[in-house]
Design a protein around this motif. Sequence first.
Motif, PDB file in Angstrom:
ATOM      1  N   LEU A 148       0.833  -1.200   0.000  1.00  0.00           N
ATOM      2  CA  LEU A 148       0.000   0.000   0.000  1.00  0.00           C
ATOM      3  C   LEU A 148       0.869   1.251   0.000  1.00  0.00           C
ATOM      4  O   LEU A 148       2.017   1.219   0.445  1.00  0.00           O
ATOM      5  CB  LEU A 148      -0.891   0.034   1.247  1.00  0.00           C
ATOM      6  CG  LEU A 148      -1.884  -1.098   1.412  1.00  0.00           C
ATOM      7  CD1 LEU A 148      -2.657  -0.935   2.711  1.00  0.00           C
ATOM      8  CD2 LEU A 148      -2.828  -1.152   0.231  1.00  0.00           C
ATOM      9  N   TYR A 149       0.275   2.350  -0.469  1.00  0.00           N
ATOM     10  CA  TYR A 149       0.932   3.655  -0.434  1.00  0.00           C
ATOM     11  C   TYR A 149      -0.001   4.593   0.316  1.00  0.00           C
ATOM     12  O   TYR A 149      -1.192   4.699   0.000  1.00  0.00           O
ATOM     13  CB  TYR A 149       1.164   4.158  -1.864  1.00  0.00           C
ATOM     14  CG  TYR A 149       2.037   5.375  -1.931  1.00  0.00           C
ATOM     15  CD1 TYR A 149       3.409   5.275  -1.727  1.00  0.00           C
ATOM     16  CD2 TYR A 149       1.501   6.622  -2.197  1.00  0.00           C
ATOM     17  CE1 TYR A 149       4.230   6.397  -1.789  1.00  0.00           C
ATOM     18  CE2 TYR A 149       2.303   7.740  -2.266  1.00  0.00           C
ATOM     19  CZ  TYR A 149       3.666   7.622  -2.062  1.00  0.00           C
ATOM     20  OH  TYR A 149       4.464   8.732  -2.131  1.00  0.00           O
ATOM     21  N   TYR A 150       0.547   5.264   1.351  1.00  0.00           N
ATOM     22  CA  TYR A 150      -0.268   6.144   2.178  1.00  0.00           C
ATOM     23  C   TYR A 150       0.590   7.273   2.726  1.00  0.00           C
ATOM     24  O   TYR A 150       1.649   7.025   3.308  1.00  0.00           O
ATOM     25  CB  TYR A 150      -0.880   5.345   3.326  1.00  0.00           C
ATOM     26  CG  TYR A 150      -1.687   6.159   4.297  1.00  0.00           C
ATOM     27  CD1 TYR A 150      -2.913   6.703   3.926  1.00  0.00           C
ATOM     28  CD2 TYR A 150      -1.222   6.397   5.580  1.00  0.00           C
ATOM     29  CE1 TYR A 150      -3.665   7.451   4.819  1.00  0.00           C
ATOM     30  CE2 TYR A 150      -1.968   7.145   6.482  1.00  0.00           C
ATOM     31  CZ  TYR A 150      -3.184   7.663   6.093  1.00  0.00           C
ATOM     32  OH  TYR A 150      -3.919   8.415   6.972  1.00  0.00           O
ATOM     33  N   ARG A 151       0.174   8.512   2.498  1.00  0.00           N
ATOM     34  CA  ARG A 151       0.836   9.708   3.019  1.00  0.00           C
ATOM     35  C   ARG A 151       2.338   9.736   2.733  1.00  0.00           C
ATOM     36  O   ARG A 151       3.147  10.024   3.575  1.00  0.00           O
ATOM     37  CB  ARG A 151       0.557   9.873   4.504  1.00  0.00           C
ATOM     38  CG  ARG A 151      -0.933  10.117   4.773  1.00  0.00           C
ATOM     39  CD  ARG A 151      -1.232  10.366   6.195  1.00  0.00           C
ATOM     40  NE  ARG A 151      -0.651  11.659   6.589  1.00  0.00           N
ATOM     41  CZ  ARG A 151      -0.633  12.091   7.837  1.00  0.00           C
ATOM     42  NH1 ARG A 151      -1.135  11.367   8.804  1.00  0.00           N
ATOM     43  NH2 ARG A 151      -0.104  13.263   8.106  1.00  0.00           N
ATOM     44  N   GLY A 152       2.691   9.362   1.487  1.00  0.00           N
ATOM     45  CA  GLY A 152       4.073   9.459   1.046  1.00  0.00           C
ATOM     46  C   GLY A 152       4.957   8.285   1.408  1.00  0.00           C
ATOM     47  O   GLY A 152       6.164   8.325   1.191  1.00  0.00           O
ATOM     48  N   GLY A 153       4.378   7.212   1.958  1.00  0.00           N
ATOM     49  CA  GLY A 153       5.195   6.061   2.329  1.00  0.00           C
ATOM     50  C   GLY A 153       4.504   4.760   1.992  1.00  0.00           C
ATOM     51  O   GLY A 153       3.309   4.706   1.704  1.00  0.00           O
ATOM     52  N   TYR A 154       5.279   3.680   2.025  1.00  0.00           N
ATOM     53  CA  TYR A 154       4.755   2.340   1.745  1.00  0.00           C
ATOM     54  C   TYR A 154       4.345   1.687   3.048  1.00  0.00           C
ATOM     55  O   TYR A 154       4.943   1.909   4.099  1.00  0.00           O
ATOM     56  CB  TYR A 154       5.801   1.506   1.033  1.00  0.00           C
ATOM     57  CG  TYR A 154       6.145   2.048  -0.328  1.00  0.00           C
ATOM     58  CD1 TYR A 154       5.295   1.826  -1.408  1.00  0.00           C
ATOM     59  CD2 TYR A 154       7.287   2.799  -0.534  1.00  0.00           C
ATOM     60  CE1 TYR A 154       5.590   2.341  -2.664  1.00  0.00           C
ATOM     61  CE2 TYR A 154       7.604   3.320  -1.775  1.00  0.00           C
ATOM     62  CZ  TYR A 154       6.745   3.083  -2.826  1.00  0.00           C
ATOM     63  OH  TYR A 154       7.030   3.601  -4.066  1.00  0.00           O
ATOM     64  N   GLY A 155       3.311   0.846   2.963  1.00  0.00           N
ATOM     65  CA  GLY A 155       2.806   0.172   4.153  1.00  0.00           C
ATOM     66  C   GLY A 155       2.139  -1.133   3.808  1.00  0.00           C
ATOM     67  O   GLY A 155       2.226  -1.622   2.688  1.00  0.00           O
ATOM     68  N   ARG A 156       1.444  -1.692   4.801  1.00  0.00           N
ATOM     69  CA  ARG A 156       0.773  -2.965   4.621  1.00  0.00           C
ATOM     70  C   ARG A 156      -0.444  -3.021   5.530  1.00  0.00           C
ATOM     71  O   ARG A 156      -0.588  -2.195   6.422  1.00  0.00           O
ATOM     72  CB  ARG A 156       1.710  -4.120   4.916  1.00  0.00           C
ATOM     73  CG  ARG A 156       2.181  -4.154   6.359  1.00  0.00           C
ATOM     74  CD  ARG A 156       3.253  -5.154   6.642  1.00  0.00           C
ATOM     75  NE  ARG A 156       3.069  -6.441   7.162  1.00  0.00           N
ATOM     76  CZ  ARG A 156       2.147  -6.939   7.965  1.00  0.00           C
ATOM     77  NH1 ARG A 156       1.153  -6.228   8.330  1.00  0.00           N
ATOM     78  NH2 ARG A 156       2.163  -8.141   8.397  1.00  0.00           N
ATOM     79  N   PHE A 157      -1.294  -4.010   5.286  1.00  0.00           N
ATOM     80  CA  PHE A 157      -2.429  -4.239   6.157  1.00  0.00           C
ATOM     81  C   PHE A 157      -1.949  -4.837   7.470  1.00  0.00           C
ATOM     82  O   PHE A 157      -1.038  -5.653   7.486  1.00  0.00           O
ATOM     83  CB  PHE A 157      -3.404  -5.253   5.537  1.00  0.00           C
ATOM     84  CG  PHE A 157      -4.287  -4.681   4.478  1.00  0.00           C
ATOM     85  CD1 PHE A 157      -5.300  -3.821   4.798  1.00  0.00           C
ATOM     86  CD2 PHE A 157      -4.096  -5.028   3.154  1.00  0.00           C
ATOM     87  CE1 PHE A 157      -6.125  -3.303   3.816  1.00  0.00           C
ATOM     88  CE2 PHE A 157      -4.896  -4.531   2.165  1.00  0.00           C
ATOM     89  CZ  PHE A 157      -5.921  -3.661   2.503  1.00  0.00           C
ATOM     90  N   GLU A 158      -2.545  -4.444   8.576  1.00  0.00           N
ATOM     91  CA  GLU A 158      -2.295  -5.107   9.862  1.00  0.00           C
ATOM     92  C   GLU A 158      -3.435  -6.084  10.076  1.00  0.00           C
ATOM     93  O   GLU A 158      -4.589  -5.737   9.943  1.00  0.00           O
ATOM     94  CB  GLU A 158      -2.261  -4.070  10.995  1.00  0.00           C
ATOM     95  CG  GLU A 158      -1.079  -3.139  10.947  1.00  0.00           C
ATOM     96  CD  GLU A 158       0.252  -3.833  11.190  1.00  0.00           C
ATOM     97  OE1 GLU A 158       0.274  -4.828  11.954  1.00  0.00           O
ATOM     98  OE2 GLU A 158       1.262  -3.388  10.622  1.00  0.00           O
TER      99      GLU A 158
END
Length: 159
Positions: A148-158
């Motif tokens: 995922l991409y959110y607020r300028g950074g990469y992430g993932r589902f928890e």
Amino acid sequence: MIDESEFRRVIGHFATGVSVVTSCRGDGAACGLTVSAVSALSLDPTLVLVCVSHGSETHGWIREAGYYAVNVLEEGKGETLARRFAGGGGEEKFRGTAWRPERTGAPVLDESLAWLDCRVSAALEGGDHTIFVGEVLAADAREGTPLLYYRGGYGRFES
């Protein structure tokens, strides 16, 4: 009209999936770029759209080739691919990345969580981007967790 930096700040609160859109250059070499603007458009016919900046080196090649593949990235190694394909470098982007041509000839990355092979059916101008609408000719997916991409950074589902 809203200021560009304010628009970026606000729209950054919309989490999106991360994909690499690929096609081929006139000489047959693979090309591609990281995108977050991908959307299913229609079930009948099966259509998906991608938004590509006019300034991208891949933009003209998608228009010329008339096809593209959407490669949905997975958490983990997907972030490395996203960062590599977000920059310039042409053929360097594919170095060490396994891929195969799909039905249209568009490169499908082996590490994709899901992919869609599309033939361009329309190209619509939208500001500094082109919205390429593609008819999906082939697709597949496997189990995994998307990047995922959110607020300028990469992430993932928890979970």
